[in-house]
Design a protein around this motif. Structure first.
Motif, PDB file in Angstrom:
ATOM      1  N   ASN A 166       6.580  59.736  33.509  1.00 33.75           N
ATOM      2  CA  ASN A 166       7.632  59.687  34.256  1.00 33.75           C
ATOM      3  C   ASN A 166       7.543  58.163  34.988  1.00 33.75           C
ATOM      4  O   ASN A 166       6.483  58.521  36.161  1.00 33.75           O
ATOM      5  CB  ASN A 166       7.952  60.338  35.134  1.00 33.75           C
ATOM      6  CG  ASN A 166       9.191  61.689  34.517  1.00 33.75           C
ATOM      7  OD1 ASN A 166       8.962  61.476  33.611  1.00 33.75           O
ATOM      8  ND2 ASN A 166       8.757  62.778  34.060  1.00 33.75           N
ATOM      9  N   PRO A 168       8.605  55.405  38.095  1.00 30.85           N
ATOM     10  CA  PRO A 168       9.974  54.815  39.226  1.00 30.85           C
ATOM     11  C   PRO A 168      11.445  54.576  38.272  1.00 30.85           C
ATOM     12  O   PRO A 168      10.784  54.321  37.504  1.00 30.85           O
ATOM     13  CB  PRO A 168       9.402  53.753  39.971  1.00 30.85           C
ATOM     14  CG  PRO A 168       8.080  53.897  39.557  1.00 30.85           C
ATOM     15  CD  PRO A 168       7.652  54.230  38.234  1.00 30.85           C
ATOM     16  N   PHE A 169      12.504  54.596  39.057  1.00 35.38           N
ATOM     17  CA  PHE A 169      14.029  54.448  38.696  1.00 35.38           C
ATOM     18  C   PHE A 169      14.062  55.357  37.482  1.00 35.38           C
ATOM     19  O   PHE A 169      15.127  54.382  36.678  1.00 35.38           O
ATOM     20  CB  PHE A 169      13.870  52.613  38.355  1.00 35.38           C
ATOM     21  CG  PHE A 169      13.080  52.040  40.071  1.00 35.38           C
ATOM     22  CD1 PHE A 169      14.130  51.766  41.086  1.00 35.38           C
ATOM     23  CD2 PHE A 169      11.877  51.248  39.754  1.00 35.38           C
ATOM     24  CE1 PHE A 169      14.056  51.088  42.046  1.00 35.38           C
ATOM     25  CE2 PHE A 169      11.344  50.774  40.918  1.00 35.38           C
ATOM     26  CZ  PHE A 169      12.434  50.320  42.454  1.00 35.38           C
ATOM     27  N   GLN A 170      14.220  55.889  37.352  1.00 34.65           N
ATOM     28  CA  GLN A 170      14.677  56.753  35.870  1.00 34.65           C
ATOM     29  C   GLN A 170      14.020  55.806  34.769  1.00 34.65           C
ATOM     30  O   GLN A 170      14.580  55.926  34.112  1.00 34.65           O
ATOM     31  CB  GLN A 170      15.912  56.918  36.407  1.00 34.65           C
ATOM     32  CG  GLN A 170      15.997  58.212  35.759  1.00 34.65           C
ATOM     33  CD  GLN A 170      17.261  59.279  35.645  1.00 34.65           C
ATOM     34  OE1 GLN A 170      18.306  58.461  36.312  1.00 34.65           O
ATOM     35  NE2 GLN A 170      17.856  59.129  34.741  1.00 34.65           N
ATOM     36  N   SER A 171      12.766  55.308  34.569  1.00 35.82           N
ATOM     37  CA  SER A 171      12.133  55.083  33.557  1.00 35.82           C
ATOM     38  C   SER A 171      11.091  55.925  32.222  1.00 35.82           C
ATOM     39  O   SER A 171      10.745  56.634  33.609  1.00 35.82           O
ATOM     40  CB  SER A 171      11.286  53.342  33.776  1.00 35.82           C
ATOM     41  OG  SER A 171      12.449  52.769  34.671  1.00 35.82           O
ATOM     42  N   TYR A 172      10.568  55.457  31.433  1.00 35.28           N
ATOM     43  CA  TYR A 172       9.756  56.221  30.792  1.00 35.28           C
ATOM     44  C   TYR A 172       9.397  55.644  30.107  1.00 35.28           C
ATOM     45  O   TYR A 172       9.446  54.592  29.809  1.00 35.28           O
ATOM     46  CB  TYR A 172      10.509  57.415  29.819  1.00 35.28           C
ATOM     47  CG  TYR A 172      11.540  58.225  30.899  1.00 35.28           C
ATOM     48  CD1 TYR A 172      11.232  59.401  31.121  1.00 35.28           C
ATOM     49  CD2 TYR A 172      13.036  58.386  30.923  1.00 35.28           C
ATOM     50  CE1 TYR A 172      11.756  60.229  32.105  1.00 35.28           C
ATOM     51  CE2 TYR A 172      13.919  58.274  31.332  1.00 35.28           C
ATOM     52  CZ  TYR A 172      12.958  60.392  32.271  1.00 35.28           C
ATOM     53  OH  TYR A 172      14.176  60.777  32.807  1.00 35.28           O
ATOM     54  N   PRO A 181      16.126  51.549  32.661  1.00 28.98           N
ATOM     55  CA  PRO A 181      17.970  51.224  32.752  1.00 28.98           C
ATOM     56  C   PRO A 181      18.908  50.224  32.535  1.00 28.98           C
ATOM     57  O   PRO A 181      18.835  49.440  32.794  1.00 28.98           O
ATOM     58  CB  PRO A 181      18.448  51.571  34.413  1.00 28.98           C
ATOM     59  CG  PRO A 181      16.644  52.192  35.159  1.00 28.98           C
ATOM     60  CD  PRO A 181      15.813  51.972  34.127  1.00 28.98           C
ATOM     61  N   PHE A 250      21.100  55.010  32.559  1.00 30.61           N
ATOM     62  CA  PHE A 250      19.946  55.731  32.968  1.00 30.61           C
ATOM     63  C   PHE A 250      19.141  56.233  31.794  1.00 30.61           C
ATOM     64  O   PHE A 250      20.177  57.005  30.771  1.00 30.61           O
ATOM     65  CB  PHE A 250      19.898  56.324  33.764  1.00 30.61           C
ATOM     66  CG  PHE A 250      19.737  55.989  35.442  1.00 30.61           C
ATOM     67  CD1 PHE A 250      19.119  55.074  35.936  1.00 30.61           C
ATOM     68  CD2 PHE A 250      21.375  55.472  35.599  1.00 30.61           C
ATOM     69  CE1 PHE A 250      19.097  54.687  37.018  1.00 30.61           C
ATOM     70  CE2 PHE A 250      21.183  54.823  37.758  1.00 30.61           C
ATOM     71  CZ  PHE A 250      20.238  54.410  38.043  1.00 30.61           C
ATOM     72  N   VAL A 252      17.706  59.568  29.116  1.00 30.97           N
ATOM     73  CA  VAL A 252      17.923  60.282  30.049  1.00 30.97           C
ATOM     74  C   VAL A 252      16.728  61.367  29.099  1.00 30.97           C
ATOM     75  O   VAL A 252      16.785  60.773  27.207  1.00 30.97           O
ATOM     76  CB  VAL A 252      19.350  61.350  29.685  1.00 30.97           C
ATOM     77  CG1 VAL A 252      19.350  62.919  29.391  1.00 30.97           C
ATOM     78  CG2 VAL A 252      20.074  60.785  30.211  1.00 30.97           C
ATOM     79  N   LEU A 258      14.671  60.453  24.072  1.00 29.46           N
ATOM     80  CA  LEU A 258      15.044  59.146  24.558  1.00 29.46           C
ATOM     81  C   LEU A 258      16.301  59.006  24.308  1.00 29.46           C
ATOM     82  O   LEU A 258      16.651  58.063  23.420  1.00 29.46           O
ATOM     83  CB  LEU A 258      14.270  58.746  25.664  1.00 29.46           C
ATOM     84  CG  LEU A 258      13.156  59.300  26.285  1.00 29.46           C
ATOM     85  CD1 LEU A 258      12.080  58.429  26.538  1.00 29.46           C
ATOM     86  CD2 LEU A 258      13.273  59.665  27.739  1.00 29.46           C
ATOM     87  N   GLY A 261      19.453  54.037  28.320  1.00 28.17           N
ATOM     88  CA  GLY A 261      18.660  52.876  28.600  1.00 28.17           C
ATOM     89  C   GLY A 261      18.387  51.969  27.361  1.00 28.17           C
ATOM     90  O   GLY A 261      19.360  52.073  27.124  1.00 28.17           O
TER      91      GLY A 261
END
Length: 399
Positions: A166, A168-172, A181, A250, A252, A258, A261
């Protein structure tokens, strides 16, 4: 008497001919015309030989094949593309992918190179030695090995999709790439781009005004903060005034994969990081040598005036060093762009990889190689022209 006059005319003619032969200007023109004629003859011979060989092999020449169906997929594309698209669109995808790697790589390599180059001159022994180890390590191994290191030694050993890291900014981040995103643009988003351009133009005018004001009054003006406010603030105000016309899709995290995005594949990440870190090692040495070339008396005079070390570096050393740094820096930017053709080693679809696939399917070797030459020359010449203009702007104006 007639014989003597004839001999005299013959002697004058020989002298004029001898003077023409011995005239450096005439000789220079003759050799240039001869060289040009030989070059034209060489090109004509090669062209005729190529045409004859293509006719014997029953291969149609020309660029009409670009309108044919490509029939192959491309992993990462900045524009819409499917296997039903034409060869011409596939080529455009390769050009955009190459430019993406080159531009992002140049920016990243410049930042890392300047930081490491300044760190090499640090008074802190540990920082200076770590910077030296970085430079000597990356500078003395082939770029292909650096690409494989990132692709096989770093990206490939990351967790699988279900165990993604995980960020920041809901990134993987996982071994399938970086999931970020995806922006979705609404109506009126063009106004934000216009505001950004207006901010850049306004910053240029403010910088010129501040320079003129300081020359006349001696009072400095903080153009950096003003420029940031114009370049960043204007687009943000426009964004808010339009009611936020940009939304984000974003990624998910699911049970096994996943969704949503945008994905930066491991091939792109490996190539981008490899070229950035490799080229940064050369840029660091250019920066170090440029700073060392500034006379030591400049630093001593600044210290005598009571300036701090960061102010000395920012206001005195770097502006003078840039005039030495920029010319060799141009060569490194060109090298990074050309080294992007190593993308085939990690499977990234740059112009060379896509062109190779097109060559295998169509057999249009001459045309595709000619496209390679034109595309790489265009990118390199454009980069060189911009850097020459920037170098001229940074040059000292002699009185």
């Amino acid at each position: 008497m007639a014989g003597m006059a004839l001999n005299s005319e013959t002697s004058d003619t020989r002298k004029r001919a001898s003077s023409l032969i011995n005239d450096p200007k005439v000789r220079g023109i003759f050799y240039q015309v001869l060289t040009l004629a030989l070059l034209v003859l060489f090109v004509w011979t090669v062209t005729q030989n190529t045409i004859n060989n293509l006719q014997k092999a029953n291969i149609a020449s020309g660029f009409g094949f670009l309108q044919g169906r490509a029939g192959f997929d491309i992993g990462q594309s900045l524009i819409a593309y499917t296997s039903d698209s034409t060869y011409g669109r596939a080529l455009l995808v390769g050009i955009l992918n190459t430019l993406q790697v080159a531009v992002l790589g140049i920016i990243t390599a410049s930042i890392i190179g300047f930081i490491v180059g300044i760190a090499r001159l640090s008074q802190n022994w540990l920082i200076a030695k770590l910077a030296q180890v970085y430079v000597e390590f990356f500078r003395n191994i082939p770029p292909l090995l650096v690409i494989l290191f990132w692709y096989k030694g770093v990206i490939a050993v990351l967790p699988q999709a279900r165990e993604s890291l995980n960020l920041p900014f809901q990134s993987y981040l996982n071994n399938r790439g970086l999931f970020v995103p995806k922006p979705i643009f609404g109506d009126g988003v063009w106004a934000i781009a216009v505001a950004f351009l207006i901010g850049i133009v306004a910053t240029v005018f403010v910088a010129r005004w501040a320079k003129k004001r300081q020359r006349l009054t001696g009072k400095p003006f903080h153009t950096v903060w003003t420029g940031l406010a114009l370049i960043i603030g204007l687009p943000i105000l426009t964004f808010m005034a339009l009611g936020a016309p940009i939304t984000f899709d974003f990624p998910v995290a699911g049970r096994f994969n996943l969704t949503g995005g945008s994905v930066l594949g491991p091939e792109f990440i490996s190539l981008y990081l490899a070229l950035s870190f490799y080229t940064a090692s050369f840029i660091a040495e250019i920066v170090r040598s440029g700073i060392k070339a500034v006379p030591k008396g400049q630093t001593e005079a600044a210290n005598a005036l009571g300036l701090r070390s960061n102010a000395i570096t920012r206001l005195i050393i770097l502006p003078q060093a840039l005039r030495i740094i920029i010319p060799p820096l141009t060569s490194q930017y060109l090298n990074l762009t050309k080294n992007s053709s190593l993308a085939v080693a990690c499977g990234f679809a740059d112009i060379y990889a896509i062109g190779g696939t097109m060559l295998n399917q169509t057999g249009q070797a001459v045309e595709i190689v000619a496209l390679f030459l034109v595309i790489y020359l265009s990118i390199s010449i454009t980069t060189a022209i911009f850097m020459n203009w920037f170098n001229a702007k940074m040059a000292l104006v002699e009185r």
